[in-house]
Design a protein around this motif. Sequence first.
Motif, PDB file in Angstrom:
ATOM      1  N   UNK A  37      49.636  13.177 -66.622  1.00  0.00           N
ATOM      2  CA  UNK A  37      49.039  14.477 -66.323  1.00  0.00           C
ATOM      3  C   UNK A  37      49.598  15.052 -65.030  1.00  0.00           C
ATOM      4  N   UNK A  38      49.559  16.385 -64.945  1.00  0.00           N
ATOM      5  CA  UNK A  38      49.943  17.094 -63.742  1.00  0.00           C
ATOM      6  C   UNK A  38      48.778  17.982 -63.338  1.00  0.00           C
ATOM      7  N   UNK A  39      48.261  17.766 -62.146  1.00  0.00           N
ATOM      8  CA  UNK A  39      47.194  18.604 -61.604  1.00  0.00           C
ATOM      9  C   UNK A  39      47.802  19.544 -60.582  1.00  0.00           C
ATOM     10  N   UNK A  62      46.110  23.075 -64.887  1.00  0.00           N
ATOM     11  CA  UNK A  62      46.329  24.123 -63.899  1.00  0.00           C
ATOM     12  C   UNK A  62      45.487  25.324 -64.294  1.00  0.00           C
ATOM     13  N   UNK A  63      44.561  25.771 -63.426  1.00  0.00           N
ATOM     14  CA  UNK A  63      43.783  26.955 -63.772  1.00  0.00           C
ATOM     15  C   UNK A  63      44.664  28.203 -63.768  1.00  0.00           C
ATOM     16  N   UNK A  64      44.282  29.185 -64.572  1.00  0.00           N
ATOM     17  CA  UNK A  64      45.052  30.413 -64.685  1.00  0.00           C
ATOM     18  C   UNK A  64      44.788  31.335 -63.494  1.00  0.00           C
ATOM     19  N   UNK A  83      40.829  16.867 -55.606  1.00  0.00           N
ATOM     20  CA  UNK A  83      40.372  16.697 -54.220  1.00  0.00           C
ATOM     21  C   UNK A  83      41.107  15.541 -53.554  1.00  0.00           C
ATOM     22  N   UNK A  84      41.603  14.590 -54.320  1.00  0.00           N
ATOM     23  CA  UNK A  84      42.369  13.480 -53.737  1.00  0.00           C
ATOM     24  C   UNK A  84      43.637  13.989 -53.055  1.00  0.00           C
ATOM     25  N   UNK A  85      44.264  14.966 -53.657  1.00  0.00           N
ATOM     26  CA  UNK A  85      45.474  15.536 -53.075  1.00  0.00           C
ATOM     27  C   UNK A  85      45.120  16.332 -51.827  1.00  0.00           C
ATOM     28  N   UNK A  86      44.048  17.113 -51.897  1.00  0.00           N
ATOM     29  CA  UNK A  86      43.609  17.876 -50.730  1.00  0.00           C
ATOM     30  C   UNK A  86      43.217  16.945 -49.591  1.00  0.00           C
TER      31      UNK A  86
END
Length: 125
Positions: A37-39, A62-64, A83-86
Amino acid sequence: MVSDGRGRPLTFFLSPGQMSDARGALVLLATLPTAKRLLGDKGYDADWLRGEMKARGIRTCIPARCGRRRPSRHNRKLYKKRCRIENAFARLKDWRGIAMRYTRCGDLFLSATVLAATIIFWLPW
């Protein structure tokens, strides 16, 4: 920044301020590890990026963007794990030199960021 499922950075790319996130992702595609997956946030909402990920067998979350004519759907529950990336960015900014960007040279700043990420995320305590 490309990170693994635990939020640990794998690859960095320092882009100019006026460059969009999606174009920065184009540079990182060559070094993208195998993933399921890609977030990404709304800055990565591009049809060509979604198509490239689909061709590689990677599902995107990915939200539009707001102005999109045909908005694509995303998994809200999975998107909350972003949130892990943030948090990884927040931990990098605990280093004052990175948060304030004392070094104006891009190479030095990228080197300092990679050094901080190595110490924070990869060295055992």
